[in-house]
Design an enzyme around this catalytic site. Structure first.
Site, PDB file in Angstrom:
ATOM      1  CD  GLU A  91     103.564  30.059  41.239  1.00 37.64           C
ATOM      2  OE1 GLU A  91     102.333  30.240  41.227  1.00 37.64           O
ATOM      3  OE2 GLU A  91     104.338  30.528  40.382  1.00 37.64           O
ATOM      4  CB  CYS A 143     106.239  33.675  36.921  1.00 35.18           C
ATOM      5  SG  CYS A 143     107.239  34.691  35.844  1.00 35.18           S
ATOM      6  CD  GLU A 156     104.102  34.101  28.960  1.00 28.81           C
ATOM      7  OE1 GLU A 156     104.671  33.230  29.636  1.00 28.81           O
ATOM      8  OE2 GLU A 156     104.378  34.316  27.766  1.00 28.81           O
ATOM      9  CE  LYS A 190      91.428  42.520  36.112  1.00 31.65           C
ATOM     10  NZ  LYS A 190      91.971  43.004  37.394  1.00 31.65           N
TER      11      LYS A 190
END
Ligand code: NAD
Length: 492
Positions: A385, A284, A250, A175
């Site tokens: 972040e 990331c 992750e 997905k």
């Protein structure tokens, strides 16, 4: 306008409810494709197809070497379709064509590497310390795996999961992110062409809560391989725990680049700017904290500003463009909010700090490459972040000070160290709490090198030979060669 269908059980289908959603080109702002909006019924159908394929003789009895050939064939097909796949990513995600060409050209290697491992999954005979007993181990696939990916590197993130997982003999429901689903369906066309049995790879499209969650909670799913936000990872980890599913997570980071006074400063400037501005900071491993040794702070910041100022925003299809649009309106707003937070916190904005509406920015949502100085590690801009081209500069005194600042974060994805001192590079790579440490380089990945986060940046690893074992389970088999069964009431 492209009207995509989902790929389930070897068929190209609409969502069960017939609903669709649109995807926009982040540069032109135009809707360029529609996709099926999957929900629970579609998740159910895809898992059933993956389960049937897992149990089918076509897949379960396929010789591992033939499985490896299939993976290598898929790699060849990707290599033949680099331009199309790269252009799809640019249209859907806004990433630079130059970067996507390089990335897609590299993807076949994942299938060659893990395809090569498919027939090297070897159990062992154990020198067991029991009389008249023959004991050996087997590594077996898990079953149906669900791969859920983020929007920032759609194909790469999918391949990181499919290549080892298929080599191990599992089946998949993939997905992709609702913001960038097209390339996964383009990949599915190549899966079909390569000749994988129906249902081995299924791709369903739709939103996290609508089709992602029913996949994650499905009792027939054995593993979830997830790349995405810390929040999404937490939700998935919680729900996986209820059913004891295996997971690989992750997640995000607040990765540092650390520049010492003995570094080659010109090289460090390039690494630092690339680390945070490449892919518009939507990676990331973005090097979003820059630690500069006090003795060179002002000199380095001047060099940094001079180089970062030259970063060219514009059309991601042009080879001269270095910084493309932000992929989604929500992400654009988030970046602008964090810039405002940094200003409120008292950080000094030395570059950028605004949206860009230059003519070369088309209809895209652009944020100027932004650099803040006067940041300390307790500010939100240094702790959270941003996922955009926003760098905060933090001075440090010496190695101990740098290590303390770097490790004072809940994250631990990556770190860059810039020094010409061998001892220092070894000490730093040992003491930094991060899954990847780059010395005098930044933002390198390979199918050969384990990739994963410490602390809140993730659970488990992708890439590297061991990645295949995260898609396998171990079985010990005991065979008695005794002529007579010993006392059954005593554990021998
Ligand atoms: P996200 O968590 O919002 O979404 C990721 C995926 O999860 C999407 O496909 C989404 O539809 C799905 N999803 C969301 N909630 C779900 C739920 N409850 N159940 C099932 N599926 C669900 O993340 P995002 O905004 O797409 O991605 C950005 C994040 O990804 C950043 O934090 C970035 O650092 C991280 N990321 C990490 C890596 C890595 O390898 N460590 C790589 C790329 C991106």
């Amino acid at each position: 306008m492209t009207n995509y269908k989902m790929y389930v059980g070897g068929e190209w289908i609409d969502a069960a409810a017939g609903e669709t959603f649109e995807t926009k080109n982040p540069y032109t702002g135009e809707t360029w494709a529609t996709l099926p909006r999957g929900r629970a019924a579609d998740a159910e159908r895809a898992v059933a197809a993956a389960k049937a394929a897992f149990n089918s003789p076509e897949w379960s009895k396929m010789k591992p070497s033939v499985r490896g050939q299939l993976l290598r064939r898929l790699g060849d097909l990707i290599a033949e379709n680099v331009e199309h796949l790269a252009a799809t990513e640019v249209a859907d995600n806004g990433k630079l064509l130059a970067e996507m060409r390089g990335q897609v050209r590299y993807l076949p290697q994942y299938f060659y590497y893990f395809g090569g491992l498919a027939d090297k999954i070897e159990g062992g005979v154990l020198p067991i310390d029991k009389a008249d007993t023959f004991t050996f181990t087997r590594y077996e696939p898990l079953g149906v795996c669900v791969a859920i990916t983020a929007w920032n590197s759609p194909l790469l993130l999918a391949v990181n999961k499919l290549a080892p997982g298929l080599a191990a003999g599992n089946t998949f429901v993939l997905k992709p992110s609702e913001f960038t689903s097209a390339s996964a369906l383009e990949l599915a066309k190549l899966v079909e062409k390569a000749g994988f049995p129906a249902g081995v790879v299924n791709v369903v499209t739709g939103f996290g809560l609508e089709v992602g969650e029913p996949l994650v909670t499905h009792p027939d799913v054995e593993k979830i391989a997830f790349t995405g936000s810390e929040y999404g990872g937490q939700k998935i980890y919680e729900s996986a725990a209820k059913n004891f599913k295996k997971v690989t997570l992750e997640l995000g980071g607040k990765s540092p680049n650390i520049v010492f006074d003995d570094a080659n400063l010109d090289n460090a400037v390039k690494g630092v700017v690339g680390g945070i501005m490449a892919a518009t900071g939507q990676t990331c491993v973005a090097g979003s904290r820059l630690l500069v040794q006090e003795s060179i702070h002002d000199e380095f910041v001047e060099k940094l500003l001079a180089f970062a100022r030259t970063a060219k925003m514009g059309d991601p299809m042009l080879p001269t463009t270095q910084v493309g649009p932000v992929t989604t309106p929500a992400q654009y707003q988030k970046i602008l909010d964090y810039i405002a937070i940094a200003k409120d916190e008292g950080a000094v904005c030395r570059l950028g700090g605004n949206p860009s509406t230059k003519p070369e920015c088309g209809n895209g949502l652009f944020v100027e490459p932004t650099i803040f100085t006067g940041v300390n590690n307790q500010m939100r801009i240094a702790r959270e972040e941003v996922f955009g081209p926003v760098l905060c500069v933090i001075p440090f005194k010496d190695e101990e000070d740098a290590i303390a600042i770097v490790n004072d974060t809940p994250y631990g994805l990556a770190a860059g160290v810039w020094t010409q001192d061998m001892r220092r590079s070894l000490v730093m790579s040992e003491r930094l709490q991060a899954g990847m440490v780059w010395v005098n380089m930044y933002r390198a990945v390979s199918y050969m090198a384990p990739f994963g986060g410490f602390k809140r940046s993730g659970v488990g690893h992708e890439n590297g030979q061991n990645a295949i074992y995260s898609y396998l389970q171990t079985k010990s088999v005991w065979i008695s060669t005794a002529l007579e069964t010993p006392d059954p009431f005593v554990l021998g």
